[in-house]
Design an enzyme around this catalytic site. Structure first.
Site, PDB file in Angstrom:
ATOM      1  N   LEU A 118      29.876  80.959 -55.491  1.00 59.84           N
ATOM      2  CA  LEU A 118      30.051  79.514 -55.421  1.00 59.84           C
ATOM      3  C   LEU A 118      31.538  79.178 -55.393  1.00 59.84           C
ATOM      4  O   LEU A 118      32.271  79.483 -56.331  1.00 59.84           O
ATOM      5  CB  LEU A 118      29.403  78.833 -56.633  1.00 59.84           C
ATOM      6  CG  LEU A 118      27.916  79.140 -56.874  1.00 59.84           C
ATOM      7  CD1 LEU A 118      27.447  78.480 -58.171  1.00 59.84           C
ATOM      8  CD2 LEU A 118      27.062  78.671 -55.701  1.00 59.84           C
ATOM      9  N   GLU A 119      31.979  78.571 -54.299  1.00 62.53           N
ATOM     10  CA  GLU A 119      33.359  78.083 -54.191  1.00 62.53           C
ATOM     11  C   GLU A 119      33.265  76.574 -54.257  1.00 62.53           C
ATOM     12  O   GLU A 119      32.855  75.921 -53.296  1.00 62.53           O
ATOM     13  CB  GLU A 119      33.994  78.580 -52.891  1.00 62.53           C
ATOM     14  CG  GLU A 119      35.515  78.482 -52.901  1.00 62.53           C
ATOM     15  CD  GLU A 119      36.004  77.205 -52.287  1.00 62.53           C
ATOM     16  OE1 GLU A 119      36.169  76.220 -53.047  1.00 62.53           O
ATOM     17  OE2 GLU A 119      36.241  77.175 -51.070  1.00 62.53           O
ATOM     18  N   LEU A 120      33.617  76.010 -55.422  1.00 63.48           N
ATOM     19  CA  LEU A 120      33.273  74.630 -55.729  1.00 63.48           C
ATOM     20  C   LEU A 120      34.507  73.740 -55.818  1.00 63.48           C
ATOM     21  O   LEU A 120      35.594  74.109 -55.381  1.00 63.48           O
ATOM     22  CB  LEU A 120      32.465  74.592 -57.025  1.00 63.48           C
ATOM     23  CG  LEU A 120      31.210  75.503 -57.029  1.00 63.48           C
ATOM     24  CD1 LEU A 120      30.503  75.426 -58.371  1.00 63.48           C
ATOM     25  CD2 LEU A 120      30.280  75.152 -55.885  1.00 63.48           C
TER      26      LEU A 120
END
Length: 487
Positions: free
Chosen positions: A252-254
């Site tokens: 997850l690149e949030l």
């Protein structure tokens, strides 16, 4: 000005499943952010059946792709990438029309897509040979095996470049992939992957688009072993919840409310100020690694604010095809309205908001999602413009007095994606950077142009899980397999 794609041309992008382009019964319009009444194209919508078919195609292709020797896989990937040659202008122009970014930024998006593919292929040796542990008492080999089917869910802002932070790494490692194209900017992604996928074995690359409920099998199907998502923290939480049903691994690149720290010795030259402004306002501020807020030593506050304003005063906002334009529209009315709400909240507290630059006549006359760039000066710390990620063309500037206190504060906030330190003393800058608990910290630079693709990228805390790119990025698409013998 001429373009290879006429502004009147509409592109229809079908799904790509098991080596075949599929037109469905339902199509979603893709609107031009500079003229929202204009549909620049249509993307096919997948049903639950077609989403499951895409997963099934990737699953069926996995054994053969995983068994292909890694150097042969690399050769096939590079050959597929060569198919993009000659289509770069078409893809760039599609990005301008569906995203709103300038043509220069769109061209960089396509170039980075190709460069990241090549960077991933150069890492093949990382997973090619096992690690051997000599005996006694045991003789052990640790192999890296591909995980299986990988789903990649792509954001709207830099869709090709961000896709290439994971797709080629997954492929090189021996996985097969299903890509979910972004709903507001699907056309360039679907076209590029159709080109690539048609040159690879059937089922190795599949791409779909559609409503979240209809593409949910990309997350919940038990055959999916790894989900990659780039987007907001709230959406990432939802992805993680769905993936937990089958214990599927996630990357997850949030969201990132990325701070820049300007020390009292920073050289506030026009060159430095121009670089800082670009780090804030690239793609109208719609970049995860953009500078989202600035903390400056109190003694330099006015000088920095005035200097940045001097650079921004020359900004021209308009259609991304206009070569004179520095900044295009925001991608959606919702994102534009979010930024307006942040600015209105700041103004209600008496905070000074300075707007800069000018809009082209076309931008003023139309209904595009345009905003002038702005600086918000010394807002109260509790305001949303400070605590939330604005993802638009505005940035708050706050003075600080105690550097240690500031670092402690930033290291304990929800956001931990990127940060930057600006100083004339690079050694001091490095010392401060090493204290920052963010996935990336830059010294005297920031944003995508400063991103070293050889290094892992990702976030701390609520800014993400896992890493993309670099050695960590390719290993993340494998599982270690231990084989042990008696010594």
């Amino acid at each position: 000005m001429t373009t290879n794609i006429s502004r009147a041309t509409q592109t229809r992008a079908g799904l790509f499943i098991d080596g075949t382009t599929i037109e469905t019964g339902n199509w979603s319009p893709v609107h031009d952010p500079s003229d929202p009444s204009t549909a620049v194209g249509y993307s096919a919508d997948a049903s639950l059946h077609e989403s499951r078919a895409a997963v099934a195609a990737a699953d069926a292709a996995f054994p053969g792709w995983a068994a292909t020797p890694i150097l042969d896989r690399v050769s096939l990937i590079l050959d597929a990438l060569s198919g993009i040659e000659g289509y770069e202008n078409q893809l760039s122009e599609l990005l301008v029309r569906e995203n709103g970014k300038t043509l220069q930024e769109a061209s960089i998006d396509v170039t980075v897509f190709e460069l990241r593919f090549r960077a991933a292929c150069e890492l093949a040796a990382t997973v090619a040979e096992p690690v051997r542990l000599a005996g006694p008492p045991f003789r052990t080999e640790v192999h890296r095996l591909p995980v299986g089917v990988v789903s990649i869910i792509v954001p709207f802002n830099w869709p090709l470049a961000i896709l290439a932070a994971s797709l080629p790494y997954a492929l090189v490692a021996g996985n097969t992939v299903v890509v979910k194209a972004p709903p507001t900017t699907p056309l360039a992604v679907m076209r590029a992957l159709e080109i690539l996928g048609s040159r690879l074995p059937k089922g190795v690359i599949n791409v779909i688009s559609g409503a979240n409920s209809d593409v949910e099998p990309l997350i919940t199907d038990s055959r999916v072993q790894h989900v990659v998502f780039t987007g907001s923290t709230a959406a990432g939480t939802r992805i993680m919840t769905l993936a937990a049903q089958s214990l599927t691994k996630v990357t997850l690149e949030l969201g990132g409310n990325d701070p820049a720290i300007i020390l009292d010795d920073a050289e506030l030259s026009d060159s430095m100020l121009s670089e800082l402004v670009a780090a804030c306002f690239l793609t109208s501020g719609q970049v995860c690694m953009s500078v989202k807020r600035i903390y400056v030593a109190r003694s330099r506050f006015a000088e920095l604010a005035d200097g940045m304003g001097r650079i921004l005063e020359n900004y021209i906002v308009g259609n991304g095809f206009d070569p004179a334009v520095n900044m295009g529209p925001l991608n959606s009315a919702a994102q534009r309205d979010h930024v307006i709400q942040l600015l209105d909240q700041a103004r209600r507290t008496g905070t000074e908001v300075r707007e800069f630059g000018r809009m082209t006549e076309q931008a003023l006359a139309g209904a595009g999602h345009y905003l002038l760039p702005s600086l918000v000066l010394d807002p109260p710390a509790h305001l949303d413009i400070v605590t939330l990620e604005q993802f638009g063309p505005t940035v708050p500037i706050m003075p600080f007095d105690d550097l240690d206190e500031l670092i402690g504060q930033l290291n304990n906030e929800w956001s931990g994606l990127c940060s930057s330190v600006w100083t004339s003393n690079e050694e001091l800058g490095g010392d401060i950077a090493r204290r920052m608990r963010t996935g990336t910290t830059w010294v005297n630079q920031a944003n995508a142009g400063a991103c070293d693709d050889r290094a892992p990228f990702g976030g701390f805390r609520q800014s993400g899980i896992g890493r993309e790119m670099g050695t960590d990025g390719i290993l993340d698409f494998t599982e270690p397999h231990t084989v042990t013998f008696r010594a």
